[in-house]
Design a protein around this motif. Structure first.
Motif, PDB file in Angstrom:
ATOM      1  N   ARG A  50       0.833  -1.208   0.000  1.00  0.00           N
ATOM      2  CA  ARG A  50       0.000   0.000   0.000  1.00  0.00           C
ATOM      3  C   ARG A  50       0.865   1.255   0.000  1.00  0.00           C
ATOM      4  NH1 ARG A  50      -3.406  -1.087   5.039  1.00  0.00           N
ATOM      5  NH2 ARG A  50      -3.926   1.104   4.855  1.00  0.00           N
ATOM      6  N   LEU A  51       1.964   1.233   0.752  1.00  0.00           N
ATOM      7  CA  LEU A  51       2.877   2.378   0.766  1.00  0.00           C
ATOM      8  C   LEU A  51       3.475   2.597  -0.623  1.00  0.00           C
ATOM      9  CD1 LEU A  51       4.622   1.724   4.176  1.00  0.00           C
ATOM     10  CD2 LEU A  51       3.407   3.827   3.574  1.00  0.00           C
ATOM     11  N   ALA A  52       3.906   1.520  -1.276  1.00  0.00           N
ATOM     12  CA  ALA A  52       4.487   1.640  -2.623  1.00  0.00           C
ATOM     13  C   ALA A  52       3.472   2.234  -3.588  1.00  0.00           C
ATOM     14  CB  ALA A  52       4.964   0.268  -3.108  1.00  0.00           C
ATOM     15  N   ARG A  53       2.246   1.717  -3.558  1.00  0.00           N
ATOM     16  CA  ARG A  53       1.204   2.231  -4.467  1.00  0.00           C
ATOM     17  C   ARG A  53       0.896   3.703  -4.182  1.00  0.00           C
ATOM     18  NH1 ARG A  53      -1.471  -2.840  -3.095  1.00  0.00           N
ATOM     19  NH2 ARG A  53      -0.900  -4.339  -4.688  1.00  0.00           N
ATOM     20  N   HIS A  54       0.904   4.064  -2.905  1.00  0.00           N
ATOM     21  CA  HIS A  54       0.639   5.457  -2.542  1.00  0.00           C
ATOM     22  C   HIS A  54       1.624   6.405  -3.236  1.00  0.00           C
ATOM     23  CE1 HIS A  54      -0.448   8.933  -0.096  1.00  0.00           C
ATOM     24  NE2 HIS A  54       0.852   9.137   0.084  1.00  0.00           N
ATOM     25  N   PHE A  55       2.875   5.959  -3.366  1.00  0.00           N
ATOM     26  CA  PHE A  55       3.902   6.783  -3.999  1.00  0.00           C
ATOM     27  C   PHE A  55       4.105   6.421  -5.474  1.00  0.00           C
ATOM     28  CE2 PHE A  55       5.010   7.098   0.538  1.00  0.00           C
ATOM     29  CZ  PHE A  55       4.956   8.476   0.669  1.00  0.00           C
ATOM     30  N   ASN A  56       3.122   5.709  -6.043  1.00  0.00           N
ATOM     31  CA  ASN A  56       3.148   5.327  -7.462  1.00  0.00           C
ATOM     32  C   ASN A  56       4.410   4.561  -7.836  1.00  0.00           C
ATOM     33  OD1 ASN A  56       0.632   6.575  -8.060  1.00  0.00           O
ATOM     34  ND2 ASN A  56       1.680   8.551  -8.064  1.00  0.00           N
ATOM     35  N   GLU A  58       6.356   0.475  -7.777  1.00  0.00           N
ATOM     36  CA  GLU A  58       6.050  -0.945  -7.945  1.00  0.00           C
ATOM     37  C   GLU A  58       6.098  -1.680  -6.606  1.00  0.00           C
ATOM     38  OE1 GLU A  58       4.917  -4.380  -9.165  1.00  0.00           O
ATOM     39  OE2 GLU A  58       4.945  -2.691 -10.550  1.00  0.00           O
ATOM     40  N   PRO A  59       4.958  -2.228  -6.147  1.00  0.00           N
ATOM     41  CA  PRO A  59       4.928  -2.926  -4.860  1.00  0.00           C
ATOM     42  C   PRO A  59       5.913  -4.096  -4.771  1.00  0.00           C
ATOM     43  CG  PRO A  59       2.709  -2.475  -5.596  1.00  0.00           C
ATOM     44  CD  PRO A  59       3.621  -2.115  -6.733  1.00  0.00           C
ATOM     45  N   GLU A  60       6.031  -4.874  -5.842  1.00  0.00           N
ATOM     46  CA  GLU A  60       6.940  -6.027  -5.796  1.00  0.00           C
ATOM     47  C   GLU A  60       8.394  -5.589  -5.623  1.00  0.00           C
ATOM     48  OE1 GLU A  60       5.809  -9.097  -5.415  1.00  0.00           O
ATOM     49  OE2 GLU A  60       3.814  -8.220  -5.537  1.00  0.00           O
ATOM     50  N   ALA A  61       8.748  -4.462  -6.217  1.00  0.00           N
ATOM     51  CA  ALA A  61      10.111  -3.951  -6.050  1.00  0.00           C
ATOM     52  C   ALA A  61      10.349  -3.546  -4.596  1.00  0.00           C
ATOM     53  CB  ALA A  61      10.360  -2.764  -6.987  1.00  0.00           C
ATOM     54  N   TRP A  62       9.356  -2.932  -3.978  1.00  0.00           N
ATOM     55  CA  TRP A  62       9.483  -2.554  -2.565  1.00  0.00           C
ATOM     56  C   TRP A  62       9.629  -3.799  -1.691  1.00  0.00           C
ATOM     57  CZ3 TRP A  62       7.483   2.087   0.393  1.00  0.00           C
ATOM     58  CH2 TRP A  62       7.726   3.261  -0.314  1.00  0.00           C
ATOM     59  N   LEU A  63       8.821  -4.831  -1.970  1.00  0.00           N
ATOM     60  CA  LEU A  63       8.918  -6.062  -1.187  1.00  0.00           C
ATOM     61  C   LEU A  63      10.314  -6.667  -1.311  1.00  0.00           C
ATOM     62  CD1 LEU A  63       5.496  -7.764  -1.964  1.00  0.00           C
ATOM     63  CD2 LEU A  63       6.258  -6.871   0.237  1.00  0.00           C
ATOM     64  N   ALA A  64      10.801  -6.738  -2.535  1.00  0.00           N
ATOM     65  CA  ALA A  64      12.127  -7.322  -2.751  1.00  0.00           C
ATOM     66  C   ALA A  64      13.221  -6.477  -2.093  1.00  0.00           C
ATOM     67  CB  ALA A  64      12.395  -7.467  -4.250  1.00  0.00           C
ATOM     68  N   GLN A  65      13.176  -5.175  -2.307  1.00  0.00           N
ATOM     69  CA  GLN A  65      14.213  -4.294  -1.776  1.00  0.00           C
ATOM     70  C   GLN A  65      14.184  -4.249  -0.248  1.00  0.00           C
ATOM     71  OE1 GLN A  65      16.556  -3.018  -3.663  1.00  0.00           O
ATOM     72  NE2 GLN A  65      17.599  -1.979  -2.006  1.00  0.00           N
ATOM     73  N   ALA A  66      13.010  -4.091   0.313  1.00  0.00           N
ATOM     74  CA  ALA A  66      12.891  -4.011   1.772  1.00  0.00           C
ATOM     75  C   ALA A  66      13.308  -5.325   2.413  1.00  0.00           C
ATOM     76  CB  ALA A  66      11.476  -3.642   2.183  1.00  0.00           C
ATOM     77  N   GLY A  67      12.872  -6.433   1.847  1.00  0.00           N
ATOM     78  CA  GLY A  67      13.220  -7.734   2.416  1.00  0.00           C
ATOM     79  C   GLY A  67      14.701  -8.016   2.345  1.00  0.00           C
ATOM     80  N   ARG A  68      15.310  -7.719   1.194  1.00  0.00           N
ATOM     81  CA  ARG A  68      16.735  -8.000   1.012  1.00  0.00           C
ATOM     82  C   ARG A  68      17.568  -7.089   1.887  1.00  0.00           C
ATOM     83  NH1 ARG A  68      16.597  -8.144  -4.124  1.00  0.00           N
ATOM     84  NH2 ARG A  68      16.956  -5.957  -4.495  1.00  0.00           N
ATOM     85  N   GLN A  69      17.233  -5.814   1.924  1.00  0.00           N
ATOM     86  CA  GLN A  69      18.023  -4.869   2.710  1.00  0.00           C
ATOM     87  C   GLN A  69      17.806  -5.054   4.205  1.00  0.00           C
ATOM     88  OE1 GLN A  69      20.369  -2.857   1.651  1.00  0.00           O
ATOM     89  NE2 GLN A  69      20.068  -3.560  -0.432  1.00  0.00           N
ATOM     90  N   GLU A  70      16.566  -5.291   4.625  1.00  0.00           N
ATOM     91  CA  GLU A  70      16.293  -5.453   6.049  1.00  0.00           C
ATOM     92  C   GLU A  70      17.052  -6.658   6.590  1.00  0.00           C
ATOM     93  OE1 GLU A  70      14.693  -3.270   7.861  1.00  0.00           O
ATOM     94  OE2 GLU A  70      14.122  -2.098   6.143  1.00  0.00           O
ATOM     95  N   ALA A  71      17.054  -7.762   5.834  1.00  0.00           N
ATOM     96  CA  ALA A  71      17.742  -8.959   6.304  1.00  0.00           C
ATOM     97  C   ALA A  71      19.242  -8.707   6.403  1.00  0.00           C
ATOM     98  CB  ALA A  71      17.455 -10.127   5.373  1.00  0.00           C
TER      99      ALA A  71
END
Length: 192
Positions: A50-56, A58-71
Motif C-alpha cells: 500500500r505504501l508503494a502504491r501510494h507513492f506510485n 512498484e509494490p513487488e520492487a518494494w517487497l524485494a528491496q525491503a526484504g533483502r536490505q532489512e535482512a
C-alpha cells in the motif's frame, strides 16, 4: 536507517507529504507510520504494498528491496536472558489466554500447546490478550484485527503489522516464556 525508512522519508519530503497526511490517506494510525519511519516497526507485506502504491511505485520492487536490505542490515540478536515463569499450566485452560509480564505478553493454550505473543495491537495499541482466541487465531477486542499466534502473522487488513511471538516451555507444570530482548528492555519486562 534501513532502505525502507530512507525511502519513505525521501518520498514524503520530496512530495511534501507529512506523516499525518500519508497515514490518513492509507487509513493507518499516525503513530504506526511514525514508528515505521523511525525504524521501530516493520510493516507487513500488505502495508508495504500500500505504501508503494501510494507513492506510485512498484509494490513487488518494494517487497524485494525491503526484504533483502532489512535482512542484510539486521544485526545479530543479543542472546536472550532466559525464561521467566509466568503461570501454572492449570491457570490457562485449553482455548484460554492469560496476560503476563506486566501486560507485555499473552500466553495462550491451543490444544495443550502454549504460545506466547505480544499484547499490544500494532493498529491502535489495543490489549490483544483481552480479545478472542479461536484455534490459533487471536482477535483484538477493539477493531477485530486478527493474527496467527504461532507465527505472529497478521491475517486481516486492519492488522497493520505482525505481532511478536516468544519462545515458551513447560517445566514442572509451570509455563515459562522467553521474551525478545527489546521487550525485556522495557520497564517491568522481566516480571510475570
Amino acid at each position: 536507517m534501513s532502505w525502507l525508512t530512507d525511502r519513505l522519508a525521501k518520498l514524503m519530503h520530496d512530495r511534501n507529504q507529512p506523516v499525518e497526511a500519508v497515514a490518513r490517506q492509507l487509513g493507518i494510525e499516525r503513530s504506526r507510520l511514525a514508528r515505521i519511519l523511525d525504524g521501530a516497526a516493520v510493516p507487513n507485506d500488505n502495508l508495504l504494498k500500500r505504501l508503494a502504491r501510494h507513492f506510485n511505485e512498484e509494490p513487488e520492487a518494494w517487497l524485494a528491496q525491503a526484504g533483502r536490505q532489512e535482512a542484510a542490515a539486521t544485526p545479530a540478536p543479543d542472546p536472550p536472558r532466559g525464561f521467566i515463569r509466568v503461570a501454572a499450566v492449570a491457570d490457562i485452560p485449553a482455548g484460554g489466554m492469560k496476560v503476563v509480564c506486566n501486560g507485555l505478553a499473552v500466553v495462550a493454550n491451543v490444544q495443550g500447546r502454549f504460545h506466547a505473543f505480544g499484547n499490544l495491537c500494532p493498529h491502535a495499541g489495543g490489549p490483544i490478550g483481552e480479545g478472542f482466541l479461536e484455534g490459533s487465531v487471536v482477535e483484538c477486542p477493539w477493531h477485530a484485527g486478527q493474527w496467527d499466534i504461532t507465527t505472529g502473522q497478521a491475517l486481516t487488513p486492519i492488522a497493520t503489522a505482525d505481532i511478536p511471538v516468544f519462545e515458551t516451555r513447560v517445566i514442572d507444570e509451570a509455563v515459562e516464556v522467553r521474551l525478545a530482548p527489546g521487550v525485556q528492555a522495557r520497564p517491568g519486562g522481566g516480571q510475570a
